[in-house]
Design an enzyme around this catalytic site. Structure first.
Site, PDB file in Angstrom:
ATOM      1  N   ASP A  35      -0.212   5.053   0.718  1.00  0.00           N
ATOM      2  CA  ASP A  35      -0.455   6.138   1.667  1.00  0.00           C
ATOM      3  C   ASP A  35      -0.239   5.687   3.103  1.00  0.00           C
ATOM      4  OD1 ASP A  35      -1.144   7.593  -0.553  1.00  0.00           O
ATOM      5  OD2 ASP A  35      -3.304   7.514  -0.197  1.00  0.00           O
ATOM      6  N   ASP A  44       0.857  -1.178   0.000  1.00  0.00           N
ATOM      7  CA  ASP A  44       0.000   0.000   0.000  1.00  0.00           C
ATOM      8  C   ASP A  44       0.900   1.238   0.000  1.00  0.00           C
ATOM      9  OD1 ASP A  44      -2.352   1.719   0.590  1.00  0.00           O
ATOM     10  OD2 ASP A  44      -1.407   1.881   2.557  1.00  0.00           O
TER      11      ASP A  44
END
Length: 316
Positions: A71, A69
């Site tokens: 962010d 991922d």
């Protein structure tokens, strides 16, 4: 009672008593050393019989890959918001939109969790902003924005994890709700294999202002990883996934090696219950962990945040 005479110190000289004490201590030491040696042998036998934890990532395992991922896992804050700051600087939109971006970014970084309404609003704003612009133009600007706002926000610890997979000969992919163009730029700058991201529709190289499907978020990430693994011939049980958000539990649950990185409260609880590995590269109090936007170089952003707070209060 003669046999117990040694219990009466007065019947022996100080020298005899010293000899007796020394002999007793030596005997006790010899006995304890034998017991310790036996315990050590038992422990070694148990260690030899127990399966050793395998080296990970496994060097040369071409059926494995890693999915990260973006962010708050690879980068502090949200890529979409940083991208919005860069577009504002280039006069793609006005201060009102900046205030909204700034409020959402401040919320995300202070709360440490994604707000679905904020994320949807940010995506809608970004789509309206890029509508009518050429993809090549935004890609070129994205390179500049990475240098201005994103490069210094990469978590060194997470980058090290990604590099370990690369050094083992494995492919490493970003998986993010950010635009695929932005994600691809970040992946290339970090030396990763590529990126899975939200796809904005374009016709003849020009953005239409619509998405292809839906944002790559939550379950959609899991589907993207599943599809890529099938296309690449990967064994998901040998793959790893890394995220900070409970929204990515579907993706983390797909792989054999899930990691919670800088986890929010729900993911931390879920990870501990399932004995997933955790890594937290934040330090200090909560505000320090997620970071408050720095004043230097972002005066417009600070002003926009204040405006957003005032607007929010008036609406309430």
């Amino acid at each position: 009672m003669a046999a117990l005479g040694w219990l009466t110190p007065r019947r022996r000289s100080a020298t005899a008593r010293s000899v007796l004490a020394g002999e007793a201590a030596a005997e006790a030491a010899r006995k304890s050393s034998q017991e310790l040696a036996e315990l050590a042998r038992q422990a070694q036998d148990q260690a030899d019989g127990a399966p050793a934890e395998p080296e990970f990532p496994v060097v040369g395992d071409d059926l494995a890959a890693a999915f990260f991922d973006l962010d708050n896992t690879v980068m502090q804050g949200a890529a979409l918001f940083h991208f919005g700051r860069g577009l504002y600087k280039r006069q793609f939109f006005q201060r009102r939109e900046l205030a909204r971006f700034a409020w959402q970014q401040a919320w995300f970084r202070l709360a440490g969790v994604e707000d679905p309404e904020h994320m949807q609003d940010a995506r809608d704003s970004a789509l309206s902003i890029v509508k009518g612009h050429r993809v090549s133009e935004l890609m070129s600007i994205g390179e500049e924005i990475y240098d201005e706002y994103m490069a210094d926000r990469i978590w060194p610890g997470t980058r090290g994890l990604a590099q370990a997979h690369l050094d083992a000969g494995q492919k490493v992919w970003l998986v993010t709700a950010a635009p695929v163009e932005t994600a691809t730029i970040i992946a290339r700058r970090l030396g990763l294999t590529g990126a899975l991201g939200t796809v904005a529709e374009s016709v003849d190289g020009v953005y239409t202002g619509r998405l292809v499907g839906e944002p790559l978020h939550g379950p959609a990430k899991a589907e993207a990883v599943r599809a890529l693994a099938a296309a690449e011939g990967l064994d998901l049980s040998r793959c790893a996934a890394y995220s900070d958000s409970h929204n990515d539990i579907p993706m983390l649950s797909l792989v054999g090696h899930p990691y919670a990185i800088n986890p929010d409260a729900k993911l931390r609880k879920h990870a501990r219950e399932r004995e997933w590995r955790l890594r937290d590269y934040r330090t200090g109090r909560k505000a320090a962990k997620v970071g408050i936007p720095a004043a230097a170089g972002v005066g417009a952003l600070a002003g926009g945040t204040a405006a957003a707070v005032a607007l929010h209060r008036r609406r309430r």
